[in-house]
Design a protein around this motif. Sequence first.
Motif, PDB file in Angstrom:
ATOM      1  N   THR A 140      57.310  56.978  46.320  1.00 55.63           N
ATOM      2  CA  THR A 140      56.031  57.352  46.942  1.00 55.63           C
ATOM      3  C   THR A 140      56.248  57.876  48.355  1.00 55.63           C
ATOM      4  N   THR A 199      48.926  55.020  42.072  1.00 54.98           N
ATOM      5  CA  THR A 199      47.676  55.106  41.305  1.00 54.98           C
ATOM      6  C   THR A 199      46.465  54.668  42.114  1.00 54.98           C
ATOM      7  N   GLY A 200      46.647  54.048  43.255  1.00 53.82           N
ATOM      8  CA  GLY A 200      45.516  53.578  44.061  1.00 53.82           C
ATOM      9  C   GLY A 200      45.812  53.665  45.545  1.00 53.82           C
ATOM     10  N   TRP A 241      44.248  55.330  48.007  1.00 60.89           N
ATOM     11  CA  TRP A 241      44.319  56.702  48.514  1.00 60.89           C
ATOM     12  C   TRP A 241      44.029  56.769  50.013  1.00 60.89           C
TER      13      TRP A 241
END
Length: 675
Positions: free
Chosen positions: A83, A225-226, A228
């Motif tokens: 990430t 996935t989360g 943001w």
Amino acid sequence: MSLRREFLAADLPASITVALLAVPLSLGIAAASGAPPIAGLVAAVVGGIVAGGLSGAPLQVSGPAAGLTVIVLGLVGDYGWATMCAITLLAGLVQVAAGFTRRGRLALNLPPAVVHGMLAGIGVVIVLSQLCVVLGVPGKETPLQNLVSLPTALSFDRIESAAVGAITVGVLLGWPRLPYVRRVPAALVAVATAAAAVALFGWQVPRLNLPSDPFAALTRPVLPTGDWGGIALAVLTVALIASVETLLSAVAVDKLHSGRHADLDRELLAQGAANTVSGLAGGLPVTGVIVRSSANVAAGARTRASTILHGVWVAASALAGAGLLELVPLAALSALLVVVGVRLVNPGHLRELRHHREILPYLVTAVGVVAINLVAGVALGVATAAALGLWRLSHSQISLDGDHLKISGSLLFFTTARLTRVLRDIPPGRNVHLDLRADFLDHAAQAALSGWVADYRRRGGNVAVTDPSHHLTAGRRPARRKPVHRWLAPHHVTPRLETGLRSYHAQHAPPAVLDLLSGGQQPSHMFIGCADSHIVPHLITGSGPGDQFCVRNIGNLVPRHGEDPGMDTAVDYAVSVLGVTTVIVCGHSPCGGIRAALRTRHGWLRHAALGPSTLDDAARLNIVAQLDNLATHPAVATAGSAGRLRLIGLYADTVAATVARVGPDGVLLDPEPLH
């Protein structure tokens, strides 16, 4: 010098020097950032080839930077390395957008005290974390935990790791003091010496572990996935800090050479492209770095070829020299980072900030970075700098001693109540002396003060105003006019000489600036201009004390070498002794000297070079001719051929209020307003 000879004599050896410095630094920064070692080498390669190829600052070297280790380490811990690669990619796209919209200089709006405080805080964090690694124990999560754990990390069982660190630091500090070998980077010698000691004595210490297949080991960016909101904040933080560090480095590198100045918007675009590629390839964030850039300039680099080639050599070392790199002990890389961290706390910055009374934002930022985190430290520093600026803006002194009223500082609307209270305490019918030393009065304060003066005089009192900063006399014939004061009755007025001298002593001779200049002058340019009163050289060039070596005469003339001893001496002193990097010849319209030269060429005016033309055309052609004359001076010719000096012609149109550069044929280029 031909391009081929210039490349072989300057850029090729410089690129090798920078690559030898970049390899150990990149590996050390990767280790300190919690990233795979290959990520540091990838960032160095991309920084050299991509950023170097597109760069607006050709001599600046880009790669992984120590200034981002703290924030990258935190993000890797929160989101993982894959990430982090995505964050680097997105930060690069933000930089590209900023470069396309020409927002390069906005990053420089961050107060220097905050920037230096941020770097100092990062330096302290790096030192505390890497000292643990040098002593053979893993670093903790926070700098304060590392500080507490240092005494317990001292153990005879880990003496070998500490010895590796001591050898590295000793060579780093001692190598530059040795004669004849300074061109070999100290970082490379220190790491090689530590690796040799480990092999010689058989010490069992952790070493680098590089993948056998570098391409297969590259990490692909992966978005989470989360969270943001957290990702967006991370992207903006990396983009902002990388941009600030890059642009500050580009400005600093500009001062190290006499070539073309950096295009900051293009540089920001290049850095964005490099970060986009580095994120895609699994590398660390890329910034312009002053350590490698200054080494590049010192090694004699002349073009961007050196920067690009250094990336090629780093790639070759990663592909062909992986076996040698795996001999490097981790403690040596950590010791290298300890020295880098210590050097981020620059005493020179402290002295400069003390002169400007900006130590407080520096300390708040540094302490915030160490005690909380980088983002919070910078936010606290900016808030402190803003509060300090507001305090200075609003700070004023209003004192009444008998009939003597003294006002100094800046008076804004929220100081009007205090001003009014003091004015009400003055008994009527007195002879009041108003000593007005205001830096600024807004409309509310000005109305209150001027209204009181008028009312007090109307009721039989007398107010004598002394304004050392702005005591001015209306009109062009002051003897027939009543004195006015700009803050109380602002008009278009002409200052008297006495008032100008008082203004200098009251406002324009700050001790901090004069202290810096007391050791001698180091002007950046020489200004040769006409003596006409329309022309104010410091206003045209935006120069301050110590910036400009100025020579003025009728017609801005520069006789050829040997024709005027005075000009010969001035030019030789400016170029050879003061080391100016630019000489400006500035003409203007309408020029009385050129008008006289068109009629007669006797005396001094014989040096003017004119043709059958209008007055304005003659003034422009005369500038070109004087630049040609200037090139006949030996000091100018020598410095110009070495690339240390440039000659510029300027033409000031006092009617249109513009200044433009003059081309070789006398045509004006790129006019700029005169303000």
